[in-house]
Design a protein around this motif. Structure first.
Motif, PDB file in Angstrom:
ATOM      1  N   PRO A  83       2.225  -7.631  -6.925  1.00 23.92           N
ATOM      2  CA  PRO A  83       1.329  -6.495  -6.739  1.00 23.92           C
ATOM      3  C   PRO A  83       0.407  -6.684  -5.526  1.00 23.92           C
ATOM      4  N   LEU A  84       0.819  -7.507  -4.556  1.00 23.01           N
ATOM      5  CA  LEU A  84      -0.062  -7.757  -3.416  1.00 23.01           C
ATOM      6  C   LEU A  84      -0.201  -6.499  -2.552  1.00 23.01           C
ATOM      7  N   VAL A  85      -1.365  -6.415  -1.915  1.00 22.24           N
ATOM      8  CA  VAL A  85      -1.700  -5.284  -1.048  1.00 22.24           C
ATOM      9  C   VAL A  85      -1.976  -5.861   0.340  1.00 22.24           C
ATOM     10  N   ALA A  86      -1.491  -5.204   1.381  1.00 25.90           N
ATOM     11  CA  ALA A  86      -1.747  -5.669   2.748  1.00 25.90           C
ATOM     12  C   ALA A  86      -2.753  -4.745   3.421  1.00 25.90           C
ATOM     13  N   ALA A  87      -3.900  -5.322   3.803  1.00 24.60           N
ATOM     14  CA  ALA A  87      -4.934  -4.551   4.500  1.00 24.60           C
ATOM     15  C   ALA A  87      -4.936  -4.987   5.948  1.00 24.60           C
ATOM     16  N   SER A  88      -4.997  -4.019   6.855  1.00 21.89           N
ATOM     17  CA  SER A  88      -4.938  -4.401   8.270  1.00 21.89           C
ATOM     18  C   SER A  88      -5.692  -3.399   9.138  1.00 21.89           C
ATOM     19  N   ASN A  89      -5.438  -3.482  10.448  1.00 28.91           N
ATOM     20  CA  ASN A  89      -6.213  -2.717  11.422  1.00 28.91           C
ATOM     21  C   ASN A  89      -5.787  -1.246  11.470  1.00 28.91           C
ATOM     22  N   ILE A  99      -4.088 -10.226   2.744  1.00 32.00           N
ATOM     23  CA  ILE A  99      -3.178  -9.926   1.642  1.00 32.00           C
ATOM     24  C   ILE A  99      -3.713 -10.529   0.349  1.00 32.00           C
ATOM     25  N   ALA A 100      -3.797  -9.696  -0.677  1.00 25.25           N
ATOM     26  CA  ALA A 100      -4.273 -10.120  -2.001  1.00 25.25           C
ATOM     27  C   ALA A 100      -3.974  -8.953  -2.940  1.00 25.25           C
ATOM     28  N   PRO A 101      -4.166  -9.147  -4.245  1.00 24.92           N
ATOM     29  CA  PRO A 101      -4.020  -7.976  -5.132  1.00 24.92           C
ATOM     30  C   PRO A 101      -5.274  -7.099  -5.031  1.00 24.92           C
ATOM     31  N   TYR A 102      -5.581  -6.663  -3.806  1.00 23.57           N
ATOM     32  CA  TYR A 102      -6.840  -5.968  -3.527  1.00 23.57           C
ATOM     33  C   TYR A 102      -6.992  -4.696  -4.354  1.00 23.57           C
ATOM     34  N   GLU A 103      -8.260  -4.413  -4.670  1.00 28.51           N
ATOM     35  CA  GLU A 103      -8.640  -3.069  -5.095  1.00 28.51           C
ATOM     36  C   GLU A 103      -9.449  -2.475  -3.962  1.00 28.51           C
ATOM     37  N   LEU A 104      -9.489  -1.152  -3.922  1.00 33.01           N
ATOM     38  CA  LEU A 104     -10.105  -0.474  -2.778  1.00 33.01           C
ATOM     39  C   LEU A 104     -11.307   0.357  -3.214  1.00 33.01           C
ATOM     40  N   LEU A 105     -12.440   0.107  -2.546  1.00 31.49           N
ATOM     41  CA  LEU A 105     -13.577   1.019  -2.641  1.00 31.49           C
ATOM     42  C   LEU A 105     -13.545   1.868  -1.377  1.00 31.49           C
ATOM     43  N   GLU A 106     -13.691   3.154  -1.523  1.00 34.09           N
ATOM     44  CA  GLU A 106     -13.498   4.038  -0.372  1.00 34.09           C
ATOM     45  C   GLU A 106     -14.444   5.226  -0.463  1.00 34.09           C
ATOM     46  N   THR A 107     -14.979   5.620   0.677  1.00 31.49           N
ATOM     47  CA  THR A 107     -15.798   6.832   0.694  1.00 31.49           C
ATOM     48  C   THR A 107     -15.768   7.451   2.080  1.00 31.49           C
ATOM     49  N   LYS A 108     -16.174   8.702   2.156  1.00 27.99           N
ATOM     50  CA  LYS A 108     -16.365   9.349   3.464  1.00 27.99           C
ATOM     51  C   LYS A 108     -17.850   9.438   3.726  1.00 27.99           C
TER      52      LYS A 108
END
Ligand SMILES: [Zn+2]
Length: 561
Positions: free
Chosen positions: A188-194, A226-235
């Motif tokens: 369930p890994l998530v890749a976060a990048s640029n 890369i990790a099993p990241y969760e995402l906090l997101e806002t505009k």
């Protein structure tokens, strides 16, 4: 990057074991400096980076296609790639090359193929990238575990360069204009990048994250997180009126702490936009990823590893420092590492400045006082020679940590000398190439120390070279020599090489402040009982014996340990 105060950097030459039995060469461990002739005149138009991440084996499979432009037709060219990787195939303009047409003995992958104009080179490679010993102070790709035991993978390559995990031109001028990243990771890994996440492709056991950035990009700022990241997101609507996407990729076991830190981000953005100018990458995102190392200024995906620590200044200094690099480092990039104080000095001055913005002068000066004890001043801040990153970080032959602490104090001193209006105008001009930046009317700029001096001269309408000659180009701090007698006090500057130094100095006598023009020694009549304080508001970076004594004491103490 944030400098570890009080700890000596040991640039380790150790390299990870890998299946090819090769170790990272000295060539790959350096970043910047003199560029080999086989790379001069090459522009990186586009980098398409494919990574298949295999945490079980701790290896990556990479496919990179660079679109390059050569200013003149040539018979061969090179790109940088650590020799720890096995190269399975090289293609030029889509044509597979015979293996004898390329070689990579020391990390400079030389391709013997005639090219002209715009062309592509594709490199297929695999292996274990260098594993850092102490990231982010030495570079590579870390294979760590989260507190819950999941895979946690991150890159940090500022000191050694992009060539530790993808083929690139490892030099400040090697910035690609556009980058696509296709990062394949097991679920369930998530890749976060640029940049912006264009899509996620589901392949059953794995997923591929396609990130894209269309902003000019520091090569060391390209990052895998890369990790099993969760995402906090806002505009968030910026003070300039544009809408910013804020994304914080955090570990699932730290959601509650992450929410608190996430809530700090909007005011941090307000601060930078009010004091410096628009967030430079508003078209993409404000991004942060929680990492197993302390931190790094990866463009639009800042590495955060400060473990949500609290201090007396009421904000997370590490996140704020790395975020400052979006302006000083990523929007404004030094044209050679010799001018790295423009990244780190401004980047470090943003912490006292933010403390002042939030809480006033006590927090500002307390923060500066902390930085003051780190200033060594053994070598000039700027050498005016072509430099590799590691040369800049040397304590004996380079400025080392002074690029942070002394850089910050030089700016503090300059600000009080020329006033807020001129200081912040000059800063804007340096960062954006205009004093009226608006979202959309600027692109990243390359500048050096001389550019900043010229900007300050133009904006103040004065020749301020004397200030920068002393603070940037020679090592010794200006020294105030004070001779107090019963009925008089004489004050004068003592400057290395007797350089001119027109710094006025405030002097308080029983609380009454007068400003001394110290272009030549000044003698004032005083009374034996008078309380006299020089520079009572701590406006000037100068030699202080008590700081040197404290630093020596601290050195002795740590030697005993
Ligand atoms: Zn930094």
């Amino acid at each position: 990057m944030k400098f570890p105060f009080g700890i000596l950097i040991i640039a380790s030459l150790l390299s990870a074991c890998n299946h090819t039995q090769e170790t990272t060469s000295a060539y790959s461990l350096k970043s910047g400096g003199e560029m080999p002739s086989s790379q001069q005149g090459l522009n990186v138009k586009h980098a398409d980076l494919g990574f298949t991440i295999k945490p079980d084996q701790q290896i990556i499979d990479g496919v990179t296609t660079l679109t390059l432009m050569t200013t003149t037709p040539r018979k061969s060219f090179s790109v940088d790639l650590d020799r720890v990787f096995h190269i399975s195939e090289v293609l030029v303009n889509g044509q597979v090359l015979a293996p004898e047409l390329y070689s990579n003995p020391d990390g400079m992958l030389l391709v013997k193929q005639a090219v002209s104009g715009e062309f592509t080179v594709t490199i297929k490679y695999n292996g274990q990238p260098r594993v850092p010993v102490r990231a982010p102070w030495d570079g590579g790709l870390m294979w760590e575990k989260t507190p819950n035991g999941a895979d946690w993978i991150a890159t940090a390559v500022q000191g050694e360069g992009c060539d530790l995990f993808w083929p690139c031109i490892d030099h400040p001028s090697g910035e690609p204009t556009k980058v696509d990243l296709h990062i394949n990771v097991p679920k369930p890994l998530v890749a976060a990048s640029n940049g912006v996440l264009l899509n996620v492709t589901d392949e059953g056991a794995t997923r591929t994250y396609h990130w894209q950035t269309k902003s000019l990009h520091n090569t060391y700022g390209i990052a895998l997180n890369i990790a099993p990241y969760e995402l906090l997101e806002t505009k968030f609507t910026s003070v300039y009126g544009n809408s910013l996407d804020i994304q914080f990729f955090h570990l699932p076991e730290r959601t509650e702490k992450a929410k608190i830190l996430f809530a700090e981000i909007p005011e941090m953005i307000n601060f930078f936009e009010r004091m410096i100018g628009p967030y430079p990458f508003g078209q993409e995102k404000v991004g942060i990823a929680e990492t197993p190392h302390l931190g790094m200024e990866h463009q639009t995906i800042n590495a955060y590893g400060n473990e949500y620590k609290k201090d007396q200044f009421g904000y997370d200094w590490l996140m704020q420092h790395e975020f400052a690099h979006e302006w000083f480092g990523n929007q404004l990039t030094n044209d050679d590492w010799d001018h790295m104080w423009l990244h780190e000095g401004f980047g470090s001055y943003m912490q006292p400045l933010f403390a002042q913005y939030l809480h006033g002068d006590l927090a500002y000066k307390a923060n500066l006082a902390k930085q003051r004890t780190g200033i060594v001043s053994k070598s000039p801040l700027v050498s005016n020679q072509v430099r590799e990153v590691e040369q800049v970080y040397q304590h004996d032959t380079g400025p080392g940590g002074d690029i942070y602490t002394k850089g910050s104090w030089v700016l503090h001193t300059l600000r009080y000398l020329i006033g807020d209006d001129a200081f912040f105008k000059a800063t804007k001009q340096l960062v954006y190439g205009t004093t009226d930046p608006q979202p959309g009317n600027f692109t990243p700029v390359f500048k050096n120390s001389a550019d900043f001096v010229n900007i300050v001269n133009t904006i103040t309408g004065k020749d301020m070279s004397w200030f920068f000659d002393v603070y940037l180009y020679q090592a010794d701090l200006p020294k105030l020599v004070v001779d107090r007698k019963d009925d008089a006090i004489t004050v004068q500057w003592e400057i290395e090489n007797n350089k001119p130094f027109h710094m006025p100095v405030e002097l308080s006598i029983n609380g009454k402040i007068t400003t001394l023009d110290l272009t030549k020694p000044v003698t004032l009549a005083i009374n034996k009982m008078d309380v006299v304080i020089l520079d009572p508001n701590s406006k000037i970076l100068k030699y202080d014996q008590h700081i040197v004594d404290f630093q020596n004491f601290r050195k002795e103490q740590s030697a005993k340990k």
